[in-house]
Each structure stands twice: as structure tokens, then as C-alpha cells.
Design a protein around this motif. Sequence first.
Motif, PDB file in Angstrom:
ATOM      1  N   LEU A 248      -8.390  10.595   1.480  1.00 44.76           N
ATOM      2  CA  LEU A 248      -9.197  10.814   2.977  1.00 44.76           C
ATOM      3  C   LEU A 248      -8.916  12.347   3.123  1.00 44.76           C
ATOM      4  O   LEU A 248      -7.942  12.865   2.962  1.00 44.76           O
ATOM      5  CB  LEU A 248      -8.380  10.148   3.869  1.00 44.76           C
ATOM      6  N   VAL A 249     -10.191  12.927   3.302  1.00 43.28           N
ATOM      7  CA  VAL A 249     -10.245  14.528   3.408  1.00 43.28           C
ATOM      8  C   VAL A 249     -11.287  14.680   4.248  1.00 43.28           C
ATOM      9  O   VAL A 249     -12.220  14.289   4.040  1.00 43.28           O
ATOM     10  CB  VAL A 249     -10.045  15.129   2.183  1.00 43.28           C
ATOM     11  N   ASP A 250     -11.125  15.640   5.232  1.00 49.59           N
ATOM     12  CA  ASP A 250     -12.346  16.109   6.282  1.00 49.59           C
ATOM     13  C   ASP A 250     -12.939  14.778   6.706  1.00 49.59           C
ATOM     14  O   ASP A 250     -14.158  14.706   6.821  1.00 49.59           O
ATOM     15  CB  ASP A 250     -13.214  16.880   5.383  1.00 49.59           C
ATOM     16  N   GLY A 251     -12.200  13.618   7.075  1.00 49.80           N
ATOM     17  CA  GLY A 251     -12.898  12.870   7.695  1.00 49.80           C
ATOM     18  C   GLY A 251     -13.668  11.882   6.692  1.00 49.80           C
ATOM     19  O   GLY A 251     -14.403  10.705   7.301  1.00 49.80           O
TER      20      GLY A 251
ATOM     21  N   THR B 158       1.025  -1.369   0.090  1.00 53.62           N
ATOM     22  CA  THR B 158      -0.054   0.077   0.150  1.00 53.62           C
ATOM     23  C   THR B 158       0.943   1.349   0.109  1.00 53.62           C
ATOM     24  O   THR B 158       2.054   1.361   0.681  1.00 53.62           O
ATOM     25  CB  THR B 158      -0.861   0.104   1.364  1.00 53.62           C
ATOM     26  N   VAL B 159       0.615   2.262  -0.721  1.00 55.18           N
ATOM     27  CA  VAL B 159       1.110   3.365  -0.911  1.00 55.18           C
ATOM     28  C   VAL B 159       0.413   4.536  -0.444  1.00 55.18           C
ATOM     29  O   VAL B 159      -0.775   4.608  -0.660  1.00 55.18           O
ATOM     30  CB  VAL B 159       1.462   3.781  -2.287  1.00 55.18           C
ATOM     31  N   LEU B 160       0.987   5.219   0.729  1.00 55.06           N
ATOM     32  CA  LEU B 160       0.191   6.583   1.242  1.00 55.06           C
ATOM     33  C   LEU B 160       1.020   7.851   0.508  1.00 55.06           C
ATOM     34  O   LEU B 160       2.223   7.790   0.680  1.00 55.06           O
ATOM     35  CB  LEU B 160       0.163   6.675   2.792  1.00 55.06           C
ATOM     36  N   GLU B 161       0.224   8.924   0.359  1.00 53.11           N
ATOM     37  CA  GLU B 161       0.816  10.050  -0.151  1.00 53.11           C
ATOM     38  C   GLU B 161       0.264  11.047   0.419  1.00 53.11           C
ATOM     39  O   GLU B 161      -1.112  11.236   0.473  1.00 53.11           O
ATOM     40  CB  GLU B 161       0.737  10.129  -1.676  1.00 53.11           C
ATOM     41  N   PHE B 162       1.059  12.099   0.791  1.00 54.11           N
ATOM     42  CA  PHE B 162       0.694  13.363   1.524  1.00 54.11           C
ATOM     43  C   PHE B 162       1.841  14.410   1.266  1.00 54.11           C
ATOM     44  O   PHE B 162       2.910  14.192   1.340  1.00 54.11           O
ATOM     45  CB  PHE B 162       0.314  13.116   2.965  1.00 54.11           C
ATOM     46  N   ASP B 163       1.316  15.549   0.829  1.00 49.54           N
ATOM     47  CA  ASP B 163       2.151  16.738   0.795  1.00 49.54           C
ATOM     48  C   ASP B 163       3.177  16.373  -0.294  1.00 49.54           C
ATOM     49  O   ASP B 163       4.566  16.793   0.123  1.00 49.54           O
ATOM     50  CB  ASP B 163       2.681  17.314   2.045  1.00 49.54           C
TER      51      ASP B 163
ATOM     52  N   THR C  45      -1.528  12.211   9.766  1.00 52.55           N
ATOM     53  CA  THR C  45      -1.316  13.329   8.916  1.00 52.55           C
ATOM     54  C   THR C  45      -2.239  14.364   9.191  1.00 52.55           C
ATOM     55  O   THR C  45      -3.376  14.122   9.976  1.00 52.55           O
ATOM     56  CB  THR C  45      -1.308  13.232   7.474  1.00 52.55           C
ATOM     57  N   PRO C  46      -2.083  15.794   8.814  1.00 55.86           N
ATOM     58  CA  PRO C  46      -3.059  16.499   8.966  1.00 55.86           C
ATOM     59  C   PRO C  46      -4.557  16.111   8.521  1.00 55.86           C
ATOM     60  O   PRO C  46      -5.580  17.097   8.709  1.00 55.86           O
ATOM     61  CB  PRO C  46      -2.479  17.753   8.393  1.00 55.86           C
ATOM     62  N   ALA C  47      -4.220  15.373   7.633  1.00 61.81           N
ATOM     63  CA  ALA C  47      -5.707  14.758   6.827  1.00 61.81           C
ATOM     64  C   ALA C  47      -6.242  13.922   7.546  1.00 61.81           C
ATOM     65  O   ALA C  47      -7.559  13.671   7.531  1.00 61.81           O
ATOM     66  CB  ALA C  47      -5.326  14.327   5.571  1.00 61.81           C
ATOM     67  N   GLY C  48      -5.625  13.026   8.544  1.00 63.81           N
ATOM     68  CA  GLY C  48      -6.539  12.180   9.494  1.00 63.81           C
ATOM     69  C   GLY C  48      -5.646  11.064   9.857  1.00 63.81           C
ATOM     70  O   GLY C  48      -4.331  11.063   9.422  1.00 63.81           O
TER      71      GLY C  48
ATOM     72  N   PHE D  17       4.475  12.130   7.894  1.00 66.15           N
ATOM     73  CA  PHE D  17       3.772  11.129   8.490  1.00 66.15           C
ATOM     74  C   PHE D  17       4.254  10.421   9.945  1.00 66.15           C
ATOM     75  O   PHE D  17       5.663  10.227  10.261  1.00 66.15           O
ATOM     76  CB  PHE D  17       3.963   9.868   7.381  1.00 66.15           C
ATOM     77  N   ASP D  18       3.300  10.685  10.636  1.00 68.81           N
ATOM     78  CA  ASP D  18       3.829  10.338  12.251  1.00 68.81           C
ATOM     79  C   ASP D  18       3.180   9.012  12.469  1.00 68.81           C
ATOM     80  O   ASP D  18       2.170   8.688  12.344  1.00 68.81           O
ATOM     81  CB  ASP D  18       3.028  11.237  13.121  1.00 68.81           C
ATOM     82  N   CYS D  19       4.016   7.880  12.628  1.00 76.40           N
ATOM     83  CA  CYS D  19       3.806   6.461  12.577  1.00 76.40           C
ATOM     84  C   CYS D  19       4.088   6.074  14.107  1.00 76.40           C
ATOM     85  O   CYS D  19       4.899   6.365  14.932  1.00 76.40           O
ATOM     86  CB  CYS D  19       4.850   5.812  11.767  1.00 76.40           C
ATOM     87  N   GLY D  20       3.116   5.047  14.447  1.00 74.78           N
ATOM     88  CA  GLY D  20       3.142   4.394  15.729  1.00 74.78           C
ATOM     89  C   GLY D  20       2.886   3.063  15.499  1.00 74.78           C
ATOM     90  O   GLY D  20       2.123   2.510  14.664  1.00 74.78           O
TER      91      GLY D  20
END
Length: 564
Positions: free
Chosen positions: A434-437, A36-41, A164-167, A143-146
Motif C-alpha cells: 500500500l503506497v500513495d493510496g 495477517t502480517v503488516l510491515e512498515f519501516d 501508518t504514514p503509508a495509509g 503502527f497507530d492502532c484503534g
Amino acid sequence: MSTAFSERLELPPALEPGTLRIIPLGGLGDVGRNMTVLEFDGRLLIVDCGVLFPEDSQPGVDLILPDFDLIADRLEDVEAIILTHGHEDHIGAVPYLLRLRPDIPLVGSRLTLAFLEAKLKEHRIRPVTTVVAEGQQLELGPFDCGFIAVNHSIPDALAVHVSTPAGTVLHTGDFKMDQLPLDGRITDMRAFARLGEAGVDLFMTDSTNAEVPGFTVGEQEIGPVLEAIFARARQKIVVASFSSHVHRVQQVLNAAVNNGRKVAFVGRSMVRNMGIATELGYLQVPPDTVIDAKQIGSLPDEQVVLMCTGSQGEPRAALGRIAKGEHQVSVGTGDIVILASSLIPGNENSVYRVVNGLMALGAEVVHKGSATVHTSGHASAGELLYCYNIVRPKNVMPIHGEVRHLIANGKIAESTGVPRERIVLAQDGHVIDLVDGIATTVGAMPNGYTYVDGGSVGGISEDDLEDRRTLGGEGFISLFAVVSAETGALIVGPEIHIRGMAEDHGVFEEIRPELVAALEKAVAEQAEHRDTYRLQQVMRRVVGRYLSRRLRRRPMILPVVIES
């Protein structure tokens, strides 16, 4: 449910600022090649990078990789590859991706990275790695990962949540909820609950056992069954399992010690992985229990246990070669073979072929269908129900499974109150924003299989496989003719050669006059400019029509016409 299984989707729009984009490149529609690829900013994060093993309909293929084309020109944007656990369908394609950019950071648990580093060493790749553990946080670009402990059929598996800021996205990886695991490491539902309280915008959940009601059988129930089989065995015992199933190997070692037997690891990956697991303390080997496979012959059969690979019917794995009599280890009447694994969808024919081969040699074969010698590493419907009730996600995206598994998982989510329109049923290549929940499928990218065939990666196409299937099922015919460069007259042939067909050459004599007439007519029509390619197609059509009409066959036909 928001499903696009049967829809034709257009290319997605450009990514809007503040939006998190999720693109599955594998694992949605197949049990394998998870990625899976996640993209932000403008930055990318990859979760898992695994392989899929070929089916009988893909002859000659060794492995199937995710399609890297989507990110091939953006590798410098990749922050890291997070690996949830050390199974091949989650880490097996990493060496092939690192060929494109060797310094992509790899993030995973200690055992996961140890298994992967050993594999990369064989590919002569020195990776950049970061070991993480449950409860740890890691910043990877935007990306803040836990990381969260989950129980699976391999130690040290992790779920990952990405904020991320998007969720926030919670990706379970492969998991189940065994309450009495052999290593005492349970799925951390308290961490799931804390994330649920904070708000999970997209819950990506393992779907493999979504059709199975109730709860997955615990690992502790397997030990007594193995003990009972070992106690009644009077000759050699062979146990086949995944080469990474440390817990099952531990149970085999325990049963062997209790019944006065020695254990030999057979198969390169089994020897390698169990050596790593022992060195790191994940496998507890009783003294004087494990022997080298070369020592088997010096012990009586009633003192021997072989732990080998090949539980999925892989023809080149140890068990497959044993079944065909092509291995240094042999089985016969009185020996017991235990298949300590579940059937991966698509492998049924291969597995039963091996089972039949072993039984033909006289061995008794014990498998999951006849005794509780294995349990799944995936959450069943009851466990998924608990997870949804604990997490209470805003959106759900089932992952890791065939279409039927994904749909079943989506129905479970809906039954817990997740709105139908907030359940995203996607396929590989679909693009989810994913935007605005709110998670929405916004398009699809071209996505296919990348085949590994020997040293070739990506060189085999679907057309090539179709040719191989035709050769294997219908046979091959070559047609050869020589025509005069000056007059076009037929000098040699047409000669007809057949391979892989039951019919005698004589059957084709009746078509020869029609073939000659068709060639002569085509030559006459090309008096000014002769085209040998057109003549070849004439021969192909004449013979093809004859075979379809007379023999109801469609073999591969290779026509050759040359001028002399």
C-alpha cells in the motif's frame, strides 16, 4: 478485480521506504488459520493467529497452523499480535508461535485474552498481555492502532484500524450487524463512518457469508426455537456448540430454567471457557442451574440438559464419542440432540457421520437445516453492502473465506462503486503493498500448511499425508529378498506380504516367477558392483506393473533386499 488466483507470482521486491506491506499467512482460501502480517519501516504487526481443523483427506492430523517460516527469523521485529476475538481459528495457533518467542505482546479484549491465557497455561507459557476495549487507541511501534466494537458469535469481538504514514487499514475481523444482540453490543457503524470520512485506504472485510443474500438472522430468533424444543422434550437433551459460544450457552441456560432442567457442561474446553465467561460476567448463570457432569446419573432424564463440544464432528470431542458409544454419557430413543452450529466448509462428512451415529442410537437430531437452532456470526451480502457504502474505501481486500467467498465479496464491493482495479483478491502468501493510496499485489512468498500431529509440529509433509492416504485407500505390500554377497544368487524369497487388501496371498503367486527372473537379470547386470537399492526398485516396478494391470490397484510397496 485485481486477482492473482491463477497467476504464478515471483518473489516480491524489497520493501520501499514509506510503504505498508500486507502479507496474509492464513484465512484466504480456507475458513480457518487466520493470520495477517503488516510491515512498515522494518517492524511487523500480526493480526490474529489461528488454527484450521483437518479434513478427511489429512488423516492423523490434529491441527493445521499458519506457515511461520516467513517471520521465523524476524520475530524480534514483531511489535505485537492483535487478536480480534477468541475463536480457535483466530487464537489457536498463538501457543505455537510463542514457543518461538514467548514475550511477543498479545493485544485483545478482556474475554479474548482470558480464553487465550487459559490455553497458554496448558502449554506452560506466561504471556505478556495488554487488554484493550472499543474506542481505545494504542501505539505499537510505527503502527497507530484503534479498536472498534463489532458483533459476532462471541462477546468482546473487535475490529482494528491500523494507521501508518503509508495509509490506514481497517480490518473487520469476524463480524455481523445484528441490531438486537443478546448482550446489546452492536457493531459500531458510527466508528466505521468516522473512519470512512477520514479516509480508509484498505478495507479488509470478512467474506464468509458473502454468497448469502440479505441479512444474517438475529440471535434473538434462536431463543424461542430452543424454548419450543425444550418444552416438547420428554427425556434427555444434548446441545452441541462451539465451546466459546457464550450467547448460545446463555440461551440454553434460560430455556433449561424455564423448563425445570439442570445443565451440565461436558468437554474440557466447554467447562473451562464457560467458567471464565461466568467469572468475568459475560455468562449469567441462574442459581442452582449448572451441575457437575458426574451428577447426571442422580437425576431423571427429563431434568437433564448436556451442553457439550463436538458440533463440527470432531471425533475426539464429547459429541463424537457419545455417537460412538465411547463416552460416559449415552443417548437413546426419545433423547433429543441439538446441533447449535453452522457447518464449517470441509467438515460436512465428519458432522453427518456423527448425526448418523446419534440417529442409529435412536436419538432425534435437530440441526440448522431442520430448525432455526443456530445463526451465523458473519455478515451476509446485505450487511457487507451497507459497510462498503458507509466506509467508502479506496481499496478493498476480502479476507476470511474460501475463494468463492472472496470473489463474491469483491463483487459486492464493486457494485458499490469501488473501482475494479482497486479490489485485491489474494491468497495466503501473496504480498500486497500500500503506497500513495493504491494497494497492489507485488509478489508471493512460499506458504504452506504446518501440521500438528500429536507432539510433532511441522514434521508431517504432504508426501507423508499422501502415504497415509495410500495406506488407507489402497493397502500395503512388503517385498523381501536375500541375495548372496559373493555370487548375487537369490537365497531367500522373494517373499510377498500384503496388508489392507481384499485379495488373497495366492493371487501373487503368478507374479513370483517374473519377479525372480527380474532379480536374476538385474544381479547379472551388476556383476562387478552390486547395488541393493537398484534391486529393490526392480522388485517395486515388477509388482507395481502387475497390480496396475491385473488388479487396478496402487498400494504402497516397500521392497527390501539385503546381502548375506
